[in-house]
Structures are given as structure tokens and as C-alpha cells.
Scaffold this motif. Structure first.
Motif, PDB file in Angstrom:
ATOM      1  N   ILE A   1       0.837  -1.203   0.000  1.00 34.88           N
ATOM      2  CA  ILE A   1       0.000   0.000   0.000  1.00 34.88           C
ATOM      3  C   ILE A   1       0.871   1.251   0.000  1.00 34.88           C
ATOM      4  O   ILE A   1       0.616   2.191  -0.757  1.00 34.88           O
ATOM      5  N   GLY A   2       1.883   1.276   0.838  1.00 34.68           N
ATOM      6  CA  GLY A   2       2.776   2.436   0.890  1.00 34.68           C
ATOM      7  C   GLY A   2       3.445   2.682  -0.446  1.00 34.68           C
ATOM      8  O   GLY A   2       3.493   3.822  -0.935  1.00 34.68           O
ATOM      9  N   ALA A   3       3.946   1.632  -1.068  1.00 36.87           N
ATOM     10  CA  ALA A   3       4.634   1.776  -2.356  1.00 36.87           C
ATOM     11  C   ALA A   3       3.680   2.233  -3.450  1.00 36.87           C
ATOM     12  O   ALA A   3       4.003   3.136  -4.233  1.00 36.87           O
ATOM     13  N   LEU A   4       2.491   1.638  -3.519  1.00 38.34           N
ATOM     14  CA  LEU A   4       1.563   2.037  -4.586  1.00 38.34           C
ATOM     15  C   LEU A   4       1.036   3.446  -4.352  1.00 38.34           C
ATOM     16  O   LEU A   4       0.777   4.174  -5.317  1.00 38.34           O
ATOM     17  N   SER A   5       0.887   3.848  -3.087  1.00 37.85           N
ATOM     18  CA  SER A   5       0.413   5.205  -2.798  1.00 37.85           C
ATOM     19  C   SER A   5       1.410   6.240  -3.311  1.00 37.85           C
ATOM     20  O   SER A   5       1.031   7.210  -3.971  1.00 37.85           O
ATOM     21  N   VAL A   6       2.683   6.020  -3.037  1.00 42.15           N
ATOM     22  CA  VAL A   6       3.709   6.933  -3.524  1.00 42.15           C
ATOM     23  C   VAL A   6       3.740   6.927  -5.051  1.00 42.15           C
ATOM     24  O   VAL A   6       3.788   7.987  -5.688  1.00 42.15           O
ATOM     25  N   ALA A   7       3.686   5.742  -5.651  1.00 40.35           N
ATOM     26  CA  ALA A   7       3.710   5.655  -7.120  1.00 40.35           C
ATOM     27  C   ALA A   7       2.521   6.379  -7.745  1.00 40.35           C
ATOM     28  O   ALA A   7       2.670   7.085  -8.748  1.00 40.35           O
TER      29      ALA A   7
ATOM     30  N   ALA B  21      -3.186  -9.518  -5.934  1.00 36.00           N
ATOM     31  CA  ALA B  21      -2.354  -8.319  -6.019  1.00 36.00           C
ATOM     32  C   ALA B  21      -3.089  -7.106  -5.457  1.00 36.00           C
ATOM     33  O   ALA B  21      -4.287  -6.924  -5.691  1.00 36.00           O
ATOM     34  N   VAL B  22      -2.363  -6.285  -4.713  1.00 44.80           N
ATOM     35  CA  VAL B  22      -2.916  -5.052  -4.169  1.00 44.80           C
ATOM     36  C   VAL B  22      -3.002  -4.029  -5.305  1.00 44.80           C
ATOM     37  O   VAL B  22      -2.002  -3.714  -5.947  1.00 44.80           O
ATOM     38  N   LEU B  23      -4.207  -3.517  -5.548  1.00 43.81           N
ATOM     39  CA  LEU B  23      -4.449  -2.590  -6.649  1.00 43.81           C
ATOM     40  C   LEU B  23      -4.608  -1.146  -6.190  1.00 43.81           C
ATOM     41  O   LEU B  23      -4.367  -0.224  -6.964  1.00 43.81           O
ATOM     42  N   GLY B  24      -5.059  -0.955  -4.946  1.00 44.37           N
ATOM     43  CA  GLY B  24      -5.293   0.395  -4.458  1.00 44.37           C
ATOM     44  C   GLY B  24      -5.666   0.365  -2.997  1.00 44.37           C
ATOM     45  O   GLY B  24      -5.873  -0.697  -2.403  1.00 44.37           O
ATOM     46  N   SER B  25      -5.749   1.566  -2.418  1.00 40.76           N
ATOM     47  CA  SER B  25      -6.133   1.664  -1.012  1.00 40.76           C
ATOM     48  C   SER B  25      -6.720   3.038  -0.726  1.00 40.76           C
ATOM     49  O   SER B  25      -6.589   3.967  -1.521  1.00 40.76           O
ATOM     50  N   VAL B  26      -7.345   3.125   0.438  1.00 39.98           N
ATOM     51  CA  VAL B  26      -7.929   4.372   0.907  1.00 39.98           C
ATOM     52  C   VAL B  26      -7.966   4.323   2.428  1.00 39.98           C
ATOM     53  O   VAL B  26      -8.026   3.239   3.016  1.00 39.98           O
TER      54      VAL B  26
ATOM     55  N   GLU C 137     -20.262  13.363  10.084  1.00 38.00           N
ATOM     56  CA  GLU C 137     -19.638  13.172   8.773  1.00 38.00           C
ATOM     57  C   GLU C 137     -18.519  12.139   8.883  1.00 38.00           C
ATOM     58  O   GLU C 137     -17.969  11.915   9.947  1.00 38.00           O
ATOM     59  N   ALA C 138     -18.213  11.540   7.748  1.00 41.64           N
ATOM     60  CA  ALA C 138     -17.031  10.699   7.604  1.00 41.64           C
ATOM     61  C   ALA C 138     -16.178  11.336   6.522  1.00 41.64           C
ATOM     62  O   ALA C 138     -16.625  12.244   5.806  1.00 41.64           O
ATOM     63  N   GLU C 139     -14.966  10.865   6.423  1.00 43.92           N
ATOM     64  CA  GLU C 139     -14.017  11.417   5.456  1.00 43.92           C
ATOM     65  C   GLU C 139     -13.148  10.274   4.956  1.00 43.92           C
ATOM     66  O   GLU C 139     -12.877   9.327   5.694  1.00 43.92           O
ATOM     67  N   PHE C 140     -12.754  10.340   3.703  1.00 42.62           N
ATOM     68  CA  PHE C 140     -11.706   9.424   3.281  1.00 42.62           C
ATOM     69  C   PHE C 140     -10.576  10.204   2.648  1.00 42.62           C
ATOM     70  O   PHE C 140     -10.761  11.278   2.119  1.00 42.62           O
ATOM     71  N   ARG C 141      -9.380   9.626   2.807  1.00 39.74           N
ATOM     72  CA  ARG C 141      -8.156  10.300   2.402  1.00 39.74           C
ATOM     73  C   ARG C 141      -7.210   9.309   1.750  1.00 39.74           C
ATOM     74  O   ARG C 141      -7.340   8.119   1.932  1.00 39.74           O
ATOM     75  N   MET C 142      -6.246   9.864   1.084  1.00 40.98           N
ATOM     76  CA  MET C 142      -5.147   9.085   0.510  1.00 40.98           C
ATOM     77  C   MET C 142      -5.632   7.949  -0.376  1.00 40.98           C
ATOM     78  O   MET C 142      -5.046   6.860  -0.383  1.00 40.98           O
ATOM     79  N   LEU C 143      -6.702   8.181  -1.120  1.00 39.51           N
ATOM     80  CA  LEU C 143      -7.145   7.175  -2.077  1.00 39.51           C
ATOM     81  C   LEU C 143      -6.078   7.109  -3.166  1.00 39.51           C
ATOM     82  O   LEU C 143      -5.718   8.118  -3.763  1.00 39.51           O
ATOM     83  N   ALA C 144      -5.563   5.923  -3.391  1.00 42.71           N
ATOM     84  CA  ALA C 144      -4.507   5.741  -4.383  1.00 42.71           C
ATOM     85  C   ALA C 144      -4.715   4.425  -5.111  1.00 42.71           C
ATOM     86  O   ALA C 144      -5.069   3.412  -4.497  1.00 42.71           O
TER      87      ALA C 144
END
Length: 166
Positions: A17-23, A63-68, A85-92
């Protein structure tokens, strides 16, 4: 076409997740090498401690394709959400998986989670130049919420969006 499965992330997913988020963030111009936001993108354990990290996986290969990251008000990761309210962040989404519906699957999972928790809306922010993301969120029913616009750094403009839940 392979099926996409969204589930809670496990510690075994964190490195991917960390690697794909940066990419993903680098790929669409949101960050660059040595950008101050990249350590936050890589630190999935900290995200999991402050919210719920969801991961999208390819059912055929695993395979990990994405995360949020899904958060509620009061979380150290919440930037916009207030009571109800809810919030989502760092969708990658991995650059190799973009265009397959992964981002929408992750966003819809967050909307479902917010509904389960009785939230009245979901708020997010998106970079001002992220045209693809803005189109996706508009198609899903998110509405512009200019009162939520903000800038964490001088060169970064974030636009607020809100999704009203029934």
C-alpha cells in the motif's frame, strides 16, 4: 476482466500500500521524490492506527491494486469531517491498475461504511488539477463544497467535496 475485492487492510498489505500510494501520487503529479507528504503515504501503520485502511485486491491474483483511509471526526487524520460526517483520504490506485474501476470501488466502500455508521455525509478533498478524480467524484454524486477548500502548503490547493447520504 478480473474482479476487484475491497477489504480491510492487514499489516501484510502495508508495504504494498505504501509503495503504490507513492507511485500513484507521483504518477499524477501530486508529489515528487523527497516531497514532505510521501512519508505519510508510506506510513500505512500510522494510517491504520488513526482510521480504517481499506485495500482493493485483484481476486484472481491477490495483487494489491489500491487503497484508501477512512476516518471519522476526532481522528488525528481527519482534516474536514465534523460531527455526523465521515471522510476518506489518501485514495490511491496503482498506476498499472488505473482505469479498471479500483478508485470507484474504494470510494463506494467508504460511502457504505459511512452509511453503516449513520453518518449524514462524506467529505473529501481533491487536488485542484486532478481532473480525472474530480470527474469520477462528480459522476458518483459528490458535490462541490467550496467552504471546505484549503491549502496545506503554498503550492497546494485542495477542493472540498461532499456526498450527502440518505
Amino acid at each position: 476482466m478480473t474482479e476487484i475485492h475491497v477489504r480491510p487492510a492487514t499489516p501484510a498489505d502495508h508495504d504494498a500500500i505504501g509503495a503504490l500510494s507513492v507511485a500513484a501520487y507521483r504518477g499524477d503529479g501530486q508529489t515528487r521524490q523527497d516531497h514532505p507528504y510521501e512519508p505519510h503515504l508510506r506510513d500505512v501503520a500510522a494510517r491504520a492506527a488513526g482510521g480504517e485502511v481499506l485495500v482493493a485486491v485483484d481476486e484472481a491474483t491477490g495483487a494489491v491494486l489500491g487503497s484508501v483511509t477512512f476516518v471519522l471526526p476526532g481522528s488525528p487524520l481527519a482534516e474536514l469531517a465534523t460531527d455526523g460526517e465521515a471522510e476518506f483520504r489518501m485514495l490511491a490506485v496503482s498506476p498499472q491498475a488505473q482505469g479498471r474501476g479500483v478508485g470507484e470501488a474504494l470510494a463506494r466502500a467508504c460511502l457504505r461504511r459511512a452509511g453503516e455508521l449513520g453518518c449524514r455525509s462524506v467529505v473529501i478533498c481533491v487536488r485542484d488539477f486532478a481532473a480525472d478524480a474530480r470527474r469520477l467524484y462528480a459522476r458518483m454524486g459528490f458535490e462541490r463544497a467550496p467552504e471546505l477548500d484549503w491549502s496545506p502548503l503554498p503550492e497546494v490547493t485542495l477542493l472540498g467535496l461532499r456526498y450527502p447520504l440518505a
